[in-house]
Design a protein around this motif. Structure first.
Motif, PDB file in Angstrom:
ATOM      1  N   LEU A   2      -8.303   4.642 -10.488  1.00  0.00           N
ATOM      2  CA  LEU A   2      -7.004   3.997 -10.676  1.00  0.00           C
ATOM      3  C   LEU A   2      -6.320   3.977  -9.317  1.00  0.00           C
ATOM      4  O   LEU A   2      -5.877   5.010  -8.821  1.00  0.00           O
ATOM      5  CB  LEU A   2      -6.148   4.757 -11.696  1.00  0.00           C
ATOM      6  CG  LEU A   2      -4.774   4.165 -12.007  1.00  0.00           C
ATOM      7  CD1 LEU A   2      -4.899   2.838 -12.739  1.00  0.00           C
ATOM      8  CD2 LEU A   2      -3.937   5.152 -12.837  1.00  0.00           C
ATOM      9  N   SER A   3      -6.268   2.814  -8.698  1.00  0.00           N
ATOM     10  CA  SER A   3      -5.776   2.700  -7.328  1.00  0.00           C
ATOM     11  C   SER A   3      -4.304   3.078  -7.223  1.00  0.00           C
ATOM     12  O   SER A   3      -3.558   3.062  -8.215  1.00  0.00           O
ATOM     13  CB  SER A   3      -5.956   1.263  -6.827  1.00  0.00           C
ATOM     14  OG  SER A   3      -5.095   0.384  -7.532  1.00  0.00           O
ATOM     15  N   ALA A   4      -3.880   3.405  -6.012  1.00  0.00           N
ATOM     16  CA  ALA A   4      -2.475   3.725  -5.761  1.00  0.00           C
ATOM     17  C   ALA A   4      -1.579   2.543  -6.116  1.00  0.00           C
ATOM     18  O   ALA A   4      -0.458   2.715  -6.619  1.00  0.00           O
ATOM     19  CB  ALA A   4      -2.282   4.127  -4.300  1.00  0.00           C
ATOM     20  N   GLU A   5      -2.079   1.336  -5.888  1.00  0.00           N
ATOM     21  CA  GLU A   5      -1.319   0.142  -6.198  1.00  0.00           C
ATOM     22  C   GLU A   5      -1.071   0.030  -7.703  1.00  0.00           C
ATOM     23  O   GLU A   5       0.043  -0.312  -8.145  1.00  0.00           O
ATOM     24  CB  GLU A   5      -2.082  -1.087  -5.698  1.00  0.00           C
ATOM     25  CG  GLU A   5      -1.273  -2.371  -5.688  1.00  0.00           C
ATOM     26  CD  GLU A   5      -2.059  -3.523  -5.075  1.00  0.00           C
ATOM     27  OE1 GLU A   5      -1.433  -4.361  -4.399  1.00  0.00           O
ATOM     28  OE2 GLU A   5      -3.288  -3.572  -5.275  1.00  0.00           O
ATOM     29  N   LEU A   6      -2.086   0.353  -8.495  1.00  0.00           N
ATOM     30  CA  LEU A   6      -1.929   0.280  -9.945  1.00  0.00           C
ATOM     31  C   LEU A   6      -1.111   1.455 -10.482  1.00  0.00           C
ATOM     32  O   LEU A   6      -0.403   1.316 -11.484  1.00  0.00           O
ATOM     33  CB  LEU A   6      -3.288   0.230 -10.629  1.00  0.00           C
ATOM     34  CG  LEU A   6      -3.994  -1.122 -10.555  1.00  0.00           C
ATOM     35  CD1 LEU A   6      -5.380  -1.050 -11.187  1.00  0.00           C
ATOM     36  CD2 LEU A   6      -3.176  -2.202 -11.245  1.00  0.00           C
ATOM     37  N   GLN A   7      -1.206   2.598  -9.828  1.00  0.00           N
ATOM     38  CA  GLN A   7      -0.337   3.708 -10.208  1.00  0.00           C
ATOM     39  C   GLN A   7       1.127   3.325 -10.017  1.00  0.00           C
ATOM     40  O   GLN A   7       1.990   3.646 -10.850  1.00  0.00           O
ATOM     41  CB  GLN A   7      -0.672   4.956  -9.394  1.00  0.00           C
ATOM     42  CG  GLN A   7      -2.023   5.571  -9.734  1.00  0.00           C
ATOM     43  CD  GLN A   7      -2.335   6.797  -8.907  1.00  0.00           C
ATOM     44  OE1 GLN A   7      -1.463   7.626  -8.638  1.00  0.00           O
ATOM     45  NE2 GLN A   7      -3.594   6.934  -8.487  1.00  0.00           N
ATOM     46  N   ASN A   8       1.411   2.623  -8.939  1.00  0.00           N
ATOM     47  CA  ASN A   8       2.770   2.136  -8.696  1.00  0.00           C
ATOM     48  C   ASN A   8       3.178   1.111  -9.758  1.00  0.00           C
ATOM     49  O   ASN A   8       4.329   1.091 -10.221  1.00  0.00           O
ATOM     50  CB  ASN A   8       2.856   1.522  -7.304  1.00  0.00           C
ATOM     51  CG  ASN A   8       4.260   1.075  -6.957  1.00  0.00           C
ATOM     52  OD1 ASN A   8       5.165   1.901  -6.807  1.00  0.00           O
ATOM     53  ND2 ASN A   8       4.472  -0.229  -6.817  1.00  0.00           N
ATOM     54  N   TYR A   9       2.222   0.275 -10.166  1.00  0.00           N
ATOM     55  CA  TYR A   9       2.482  -0.724 -11.214  1.00  0.00           C
ATOM     56  C   TYR A   9       2.862  -0.034 -12.524  1.00  0.00           C
ATOM     57  O   TYR A   9       3.822  -0.437 -13.199  1.00  0.00           O
ATOM     58  CB  TYR A   9       1.231  -1.584 -11.393  1.00  0.00           C
ATOM     59  CG  TYR A   9       1.332  -2.677 -12.433  1.00  0.00           C
ATOM     60  CD1 TYR A   9       2.382  -3.593 -12.429  1.00  0.00           C
ATOM     61  CD2 TYR A   9       0.346  -2.801 -13.414  1.00  0.00           C
ATOM     62  CE1 TYR A   9       2.455  -4.608 -13.381  1.00  0.00           C
ATOM     63  CE2 TYR A   9       0.409  -3.820 -14.365  1.00  0.00           C
ATOM     64  CZ  TYR A   9       1.466  -4.716 -14.336  1.00  0.00           C
ATOM     65  OH  TYR A   9       1.531  -5.714 -15.284  1.00  0.00           O
ATOM     66  N   VAL A  10       2.133   1.025 -12.875  1.00  0.00           N
ATOM     67  CA  VAL A  10       2.445   1.790 -14.079  1.00  0.00           C
ATOM     68  C   VAL A  10       3.857   2.367 -13.983  1.00  0.00           C
ATOM     69  O   VAL A  10       4.650   2.295 -14.939  1.00  0.00           O
ATOM     70  CB  VAL A  10       1.404   2.915 -14.293  1.00  0.00           C
ATOM     71  CG1 VAL A  10       1.879   3.898 -15.363  1.00  0.00           C
ATOM     72  CG2 VAL A  10       0.058   2.334 -14.686  1.00  0.00           C
ATOM     73  N   ALA A  11       4.180   2.946 -12.823  1.00  0.00           N
ATOM     74  CA  ALA A  11       5.509   3.541 -12.647  1.00  0.00           C
ATOM     75  C   ALA A  11       6.610   2.494 -12.751  1.00  0.00           C
ATOM     76  O   ALA A  11       7.670   2.746 -13.345  1.00  0.00           O
ATOM     77  CB  ALA A  11       5.584   4.244 -11.295  1.00  0.00           C
ATOM     78  N   MET A  12       6.375   1.309 -12.209  1.00  0.00           N
ATOM     79  CA  MET A  12       7.382   0.246 -12.276  1.00  0.00           C
ATOM     80  C   MET A  12       7.610  -0.206 -13.723  1.00  0.00           C
ATOM     81  O   MET A  12       8.747  -0.500 -14.120  1.00  0.00           O
ATOM     82  CB  MET A  12       6.944  -0.935 -11.408  1.00  0.00           C
ATOM     83  CG  MET A  12       6.999  -0.678  -9.918  1.00  0.00           C
ATOM     84  SD  MET A  12       6.308  -2.060  -8.951  1.00  0.00           S
ATOM     85  CE  MET A  12       7.467  -3.380  -9.376  1.00  0.00           C
ATOM     86  N   ILE A  13       6.541  -0.254 -14.505  1.00  0.00           N
ATOM     87  CA  ILE A  13       6.669  -0.655 -15.911  1.00  0.00           C
ATOM     88  C   ILE A  13       7.516   0.359 -16.683  1.00  0.00           C
ATOM     89  O   ILE A  13       8.467   0.005 -17.390  1.00  0.00           O
ATOM     90  CB  ILE A  13       5.280  -0.803 -16.555  1.00  0.00           C
ATOM     91  CG1 ILE A  13       4.551  -2.015 -15.981  1.00  0.00           C
ATOM     92  CG2 ILE A  13       5.398  -0.927 -18.080  1.00  0.00           C
ATOM     93  CD1 ILE A  13       3.101  -2.120 -16.414  1.00  0.00           C
ATOM     94  N   THR A  14       7.165   1.631 -16.551  1.00  0.00           N
ATOM     95  CA  THR A  14       7.884   2.648 -17.328  1.00  0.00           C
ATOM     96  C   THR A  14       9.323   2.807 -16.849  1.00  0.00           C
ATOM     97  O   THR A  14      10.237   3.013 -17.661  1.00  0.00           O
ATOM     98  CB  THR A  14       7.151   3.996 -17.269  1.00  0.00           C
ATOM     99  OG1 THR A  14       6.946   4.386 -15.897  1.00  0.00           O
ATOM    100  CG2 THR A  14       5.799   3.894 -17.961  1.00  0.00           C
ATOM    101  N   ARG A  15       9.558   2.678 -15.549  1.00  0.00           N
ATOM    102  CA  ARG A  15      10.925   2.774 -15.040  1.00  0.00           C
ATOM    103  C   ARG A  15      11.774   1.597 -15.533  1.00  0.00           C
ATOM    104  O   ARG A  15      12.972   1.748 -15.798  1.00  0.00           O
ATOM    105  CB  ARG A  15      10.924   2.834 -13.511  1.00  0.00           C
ATOM    106  CG  ARG A  15      10.372   4.152 -12.967  1.00  0.00           C
ATOM    107  CD  ARG A  15      10.339   4.152 -11.444  1.00  0.00           C
ATOM    108  NE  ARG A  15      11.688   4.143 -10.890  1.00  0.00           N
ATOM    109  CZ  ARG A  15      12.429   5.230 -10.695  1.00  0.00           C
ATOM    110  NH1 ARG A  15      11.941   6.425 -11.030  1.00  0.00           N
ATOM    111  NH2 ARG A  15      13.628   5.151 -10.179  1.00  0.00           N
ATOM    112  N   ALA A  16      11.136   0.446 -15.689  1.00  0.00           N
ATOM    113  CA  ALA A  16      11.876  -0.721 -16.173  1.00  0.00           C
ATOM    114  C   ALA A  16      12.347  -0.534 -17.618  1.00  0.00           C
ATOM    115  O   ALA A  16      13.372  -1.091 -18.014  1.00  0.00           O
ATOM    116  CB  ALA A  16      11.015  -1.976 -16.056  1.00  0.00           C
ATOM    117  N   THR A  17      11.613   0.264 -18.406  1.00  0.00           N
ATOM    118  CA  THR A  17      12.058   0.511 -19.782  1.00  0.00           C
ATOM    119  C   THR A  17      13.344   1.319 -19.815  1.00  0.00           C
ATOM    120  O   THR A  17      14.114   1.229 -20.776  1.00  0.00           O
ATOM    121  CB  THR A  17      10.985   1.250 -20.598  1.00  0.00           C
ATOM    122  OG1 THR A  17      10.809   2.590 -20.092  1.00  0.00           O
ATOM    123  CG2 THR A  17       9.654   0.509 -20.558  1.00  0.00           C
TER     124      THR A  17
END
Length: 322
Positions: free
Chosen positions: A224-239
């Motif tokens: 799970l790349s660092a870029e996708l880890q950031n994507y996951v964090a952006m999704i959950t933070r947006a909630t």
């Protein structure tokens, strides 16, 4: 793990899915999500109206794994916590108290209509779901590894049900619904199975417990790349900043989304996660973790639609804003 090994596990996953689909007709994506949840070593909550094969899906999954011990609990209003976890019993012959394990001591636990039990009994599952152990009289006892809880519940609007506590909901990796048959052909097949008295117990195992453990290990190693880890964090933070959400996804939910995406990649025979894997599991992983505002509930907004809005708003890595 070599690519060939990952591809082989993807093939074995497909065999497992096809076996379950022999009984759960016309719902391939539901079956896939349920099995992905198990690969991620998560717990699965199946919520839907009575009569749409919630329990049958759970039984079909359990019967498809050879060597796994399977126990079932029918949750009722008079069920006690000790009926779930086990109890200390005095043995007159030895003059000592002995522990009699409850049904949670199994590889696969089927919790049928979990929200028909009182909250105290529901909470008896919390420790074992979170920690993989049961504590009775101060002594911790580990349950078998892997331990997978597949629970079913009817919507809380139905009479005789209790809403699950938020803390317990959060312990389920995914919440999914099965829904009515997609078309008449599927329903006719289901009717035929019912007339023939076919049952999930008739399924033969197609995956051994050791193979399941290999798949679980593969999930942990999936990149799970660092870029996708950031994507996951952006999704959950947006909630957490959505106008219809009173309480958004916690960091535990962020981890759950990442791990589920890893498992989804393994189910496709890949050793790396893509943004599409994250999006494929986002709704079942995140929907039940959102608490909506009173206004949103009055307006009959659904957590699943809010997750969809968040996915549409958060830029996909390498693609910019959609």
């Amino acid at each position: 793990m070599p690519v060939s090994d990952t591809s082989r596990l993807g093939g074995r996953f497909q065999e497992l899915a096809e076996n379950v689909e022999r009984f759960v007709r016309g719902k391939p994506e539901v079956v896939r999500l349920a099995l992905v949840c198990l690969l991620a070593q998560g717990h699965l909550l199946i919520e839907d109206v009575p009569g749409v094969a919630k329990t049958s899906l759970a039984k079909a999954i359990a019967r498809s794994i050879g060597g796994a011990t399977v126990k079932r609990i029918q949750f009722t209003p008079d069920l006690l916590p000790s009926d779930v976890t086990g109890v200390q019993v005095y043995d007159q012959g030895s003059g000592r108290f002995e522990f009699r394990p409850g049904p949670v001591f199994a590889h696969v636990l089927l919790g049928d209509e979990i929200n028909r039990a009182a909250p105290k009994t529901q909470s008896a599952l919390l420790e074992v779901m979170a920690e993989g152990q049961v504590t009775v009289d101060g002594e911790a006892r580990a349950v078998p590894d892997p331990f997978l809880c597949i629970a079913t519940q009817n919507p809380v609007e139905h009479q005789g049900t209790y809403a699950l506590p938020e803390a317990q909901l959060d312990r389920f990796l995914m919440r999914i619904a099965i829904g009515y048959p997609a078309d008449t052909t599927d329903e006719v097949t289901i009717i035929g199975d019912g007339v023939a008295r076919r049952r999930p117990e008739e399924l033969r195992p197609v995956l051994e417990l050791d193979e399941l453990r290999l798949m679980i290990t593969a999930v942990r190693k999936t990149h799970l790349s660092a870029e996708l880890q950031n994507y996951v964090a952006m999704i959950t933070r947006a909630t957490r900043t959505h106008s219809d959400v009173r309480l958004g996804v916690s960091p535990r939910g962020s981890i759950a989304l990442a791990v589920a995406a890893q498992a989804y990649a393994v189910s496709a025979g890949r050793e790396f996660v893509t943004a599409d894997d994250v999006k494929a599991v986002a709704v079942p992983v995140l929907g039940h973790r959102l608490l909506l505002t009173a206004e949103a509930r009055i307006g009959r907004h659904r957590p699943e639609s809010i997750v969809g809005e968040v996915l549409a708003a958060v830029p996909v890595p390498g693609m910019g804003r959609r």
